[in-house]
Design an enzyme around this catalytic site. Structure first.
Site, mmCIF file in Angstrom:
data_model
loop_
_atom_site.group_PDB
_atom_site.id
_atom_site.type_symbol
_atom_site.label_atom_id
_atom_site.label_comp_id
_atom_site.label_asym_id
_atom_site.label_seq_id
_atom_site.Cartn_x
_atom_site.Cartn_y
_atom_site.Cartn_z
ATOM 1 N N HIS A 73 2.095 7.374 1.036
ATOM 2 C CA HIS A 73 2.573 5.985 0.963
ATOM 3 C C HIS A 73 1.463 5.073 0.474
ATOM 4 O O HIS A 73 0.306 5.217 0.889
ATOM 5 C CB HIS A 73 3.099 5.515 2.328
ATOM 6 C CG HIS A 73 2.095 5.500 3.437
ATOM 7 N ND1 HIS A 73 1.324 4.390 3.726
ATOM 8 C CD2 HIS A 73 1.713 6.437 4.337
ATOM 9 C CE1 HIS A 73 0.538 4.653 4.753
ATOM 10 N NE2 HIS A 73 0.745 5.899 5.149
ATOM 11 N N ASP A 75 1.861 1.711 0.783
ATOM 12 C CA ASP A 75 1.855 0.482 1.597
ATOM 13 C C ASP A 75 0.807 0.611 2.703
ATOM 14 O O ASP A 75 0.438 1.723 3.113
ATOM 15 C CB ASP A 75 3.249 0.174 2.178
ATOM 16 C CG ASP A 75 3.761 1.230 3.145
ATOM 17 O OD1 ASP A 75 3.607 2.430 2.854
ATOM 18 O OD2 ASP A 75 4.303 0.865 4.209
ATOM 19 N N ASP A 106 -5.865 5.373 5.339
ATOM 20 C CA ASP A 106 -4.419 5.468 5.631
ATOM 21 C C ASP A 106 -3.645 4.619 4.639
ATOM 22 O O ASP A 106 -3.373 3.460 4.906
ATOM 23 C CB ASP A 106 -4.145 5.026 7.063
ATOM 24 C CG ASP A 106 -2.686 5.212 7.458
ATOM 25 O OD1 ASP A 106 -1.939 5.848 6.700
ATOM 26 O OD2 ASP A 106 -2.300 4.694 8.509
ATOM 27 N N GLU A 140 6.211 3.158 4.664
ATOM 28 C CA GLU A 140 5.899 4.083 5.758
ATOM 29 C C GLU A 140 5.427 3.308 6.971
ATOM 30 O O GLU A 140 5.755 3.652 8.104
ATOM 31 C CB GLU A 140 4.827 5.090 5.322
ATOM 32 C CG GLU A 140 4.789 6.350 6.201
ATOM 33 C CD GLU A 140 3.879 6.240 7.420
ATOM 34 O OE1 GLU A 140 3.962 7.105 8.299
ATOM 35 O OE2 GLU A 140 3.097 5.287 7.510
ATOM 36 N N HIS A 367 -6.116 1.564 10.390
ATOM 37 C CA HIS A 367 -5.505 0.362 10.987
ATOM 38 C C HIS A 367 -6.538 -0.578 11.619
ATOM 39 O O HIS A 367 -6.164 -1.563 12.246
ATOM 40 C CB HIS A 367 -4.410 0.703 12.016
ATOM 41 C CG HIS A 367 -3.212 1.392 11.433
ATOM 42 N ND1 HIS A 367 -1.940 1.281 11.958
ATOM 43 C CD2 HIS A 367 -3.072 2.200 10.357
ATOM 44 C CE1 HIS A 367 -1.094 2.008 11.241
ATOM 45 N NE2 HIS A 367 -1.760 2.576 10.263
#
Ligand SMILES: [Zn+2]
Length: 394
Positions: A73, A75, A106, A140, A367
């Site tokens: 992904h 995004d 990520d 995602e 994150h």
């Protein structure tokens, strides 16, 4: 293969601010990159009630079997407080061998590495037999409704079938080569509500305090343990995420108490068998009625199970697991653990179409503020994927 290749692709991707559901230029960038290497690229947009429209990308080169697909992904989650970052979250700055930016691990980093690996493989082995595809979603980190699920269905409708898949999510806890994810635990969430009668704290016989009831019910879902785990999976675990009565006073007892939980469960359960077990434990706790001594009223409760539960799965494909493990050992000297721990990913949808495993970068900073990746790891991961493609198509 040039170190700069995966690193350059990642830097370009980081500079596309693709916070879910924004495409941010990331898919257009990949489209140009892959088309100039000879891939055919499509950009289906999916929509659904009450969710934003999302752009996705499907790219393919070659023909026939075996059909290998890389999935990921573009995004990313929002950067949070941008002032807290030591480098701009969408700048792609490199300092002391680390590249900073939202999505470096990520998982734009994984995408940059598999794109670089595929382009190098096509240069080495232009006459390979089979098909290489990319399944890239922009949904995602969001609701995951207009992403991989629909993209897989879109492929199926077009007669496209895959033999094996690697998802490039960050799987390594500390060092590149630590772990391949060969399966995932299932996930089930719920809310337990105990109903009572509000009253004066000094006159409990006139009310029905739901807090008395809920304490034993919380316990009943935790003890005894749901299982002991097995060779491939950790023990099933129930975590309470909140216990609420919303009562700000000291002289009133509340009318209801609720508690939210999530269970991460192994392959000894299905969502249905797990729900049945939870209900049975709650009924036993009510029947024991030991939480309200002297009270004749039975505890009244509701258990709501959220509809987004997912099953556990385990991939058995020796072709996929050994080619990947051997490539990791060849490049890093490490033998990866075959893991089923951690959270869910789009692999839970892909497993319905073909055997799938996950392997990507080191996940430590995902994150977080100052999400960052080692430039040396990017080079190594691109080499691992490249070695994998050579083994897979040999
Ligand atoms: Zn991810």
């Amino acid at each position: 293969m040039s170190n700069s290749h995966a690193c350059q692709i990642l830097q370009d991707l980081i500079r596309c601010p693709s916070v879910t559901p924004q495409e941010g230029g990331a898919l257009s960038y990949l489209q140009n990159l892959l088309e100039s290497a000879g891939f055919s690229v499509e950009r289906p947009v999916f929509e659904d009630a009450d969710t934003p429209d999302v752009e996705n990308l499907f790219a393919s080169i070659g023909s026939g079997a075996p059909h290998f697909v890389f999935a990921g992904h573009t995004d990313v989650v929002p950067p949070g407080d941008e002032q807290a970052w030591s480098h701009g979250p969408f700048a792609g700055d490199i300092e002391d061998g680390m590249m900073y930016g939202r999505g470096t691990v990520d998982m734009k980093g994984g995408i940059a590495c598999f794109a670089a690996a595929a382009l190098t493989f096509l240069q080495d082995t232009p006459q390979f037999t089979g098909t290489i595809s990319f399944l890239i979603t922009g949904d995602e980190e969001g609701p995951a409704i207009n992403g991989t699920v629909k993209l897989l269905h879109w492929c199926k409708e077009r007669g496209i079938a895959f033999d094996h898949c690697i998802v490039g999510e960050p799987t390594n806890p500390n060092a590149l080569g630590d772990a391949i994810k060969i399966g995932r635990r299932g996930s089930l969430s719920g809310v337990l509500t105990v109903n009572g009668v509000q009253g004066h704290v000094a006159y409990p016989h006139l009310s029905d305090n739901p807090i008395r009831g809920i304490t034993g019910m919380l316990e009943a879902l935790m003890v005894p343990a749901l299982d002991a785990g097995n060779e491939r999976f950790q023990p099933t675990n129930l975590e309470w995420t909140s216990v609420d009565v919303g009562n700000a006073t000291t002289n009133i007892t509340p009318a209801s108490a609720s508690a939210r939980f999530n269970v991460r469960f192994n392959d000894q359960w299905t969502p249905a068998s797990l729900e049945a077990e939870l209900r049975q434990r709650l009924d036993q706790a009510v029947n024991a009625n030991k939480y309200r001594p002297g009270d004749k009223a039975a505890i009244s409760y509701d258990l709501e199970i959220k509809r987004d539960a997912s099953e556990s799965f385990l991939t058995h494909s020796e072709t996929l697991i050994s080619a990947l493990s051997n490539s990791i050992a060849q490049i890093t000297g490490r033998t990866p653990e075959l893991s089923t721990g951690g959270g869910t990913s789009d692999a839970r949808f892909i497993k319905n179409y073909c055997p799938v495993v996950e392997f990507g970068l080191v996940g430590k900073t995902m994150h977080q503020v100052d999400e960052q990746v080692s430039v040396a790891d990017l080079d190594q991961l691109a080499k691992i994927y490249h070695a994998f493609l050579r083994k897979y198509f040999s």
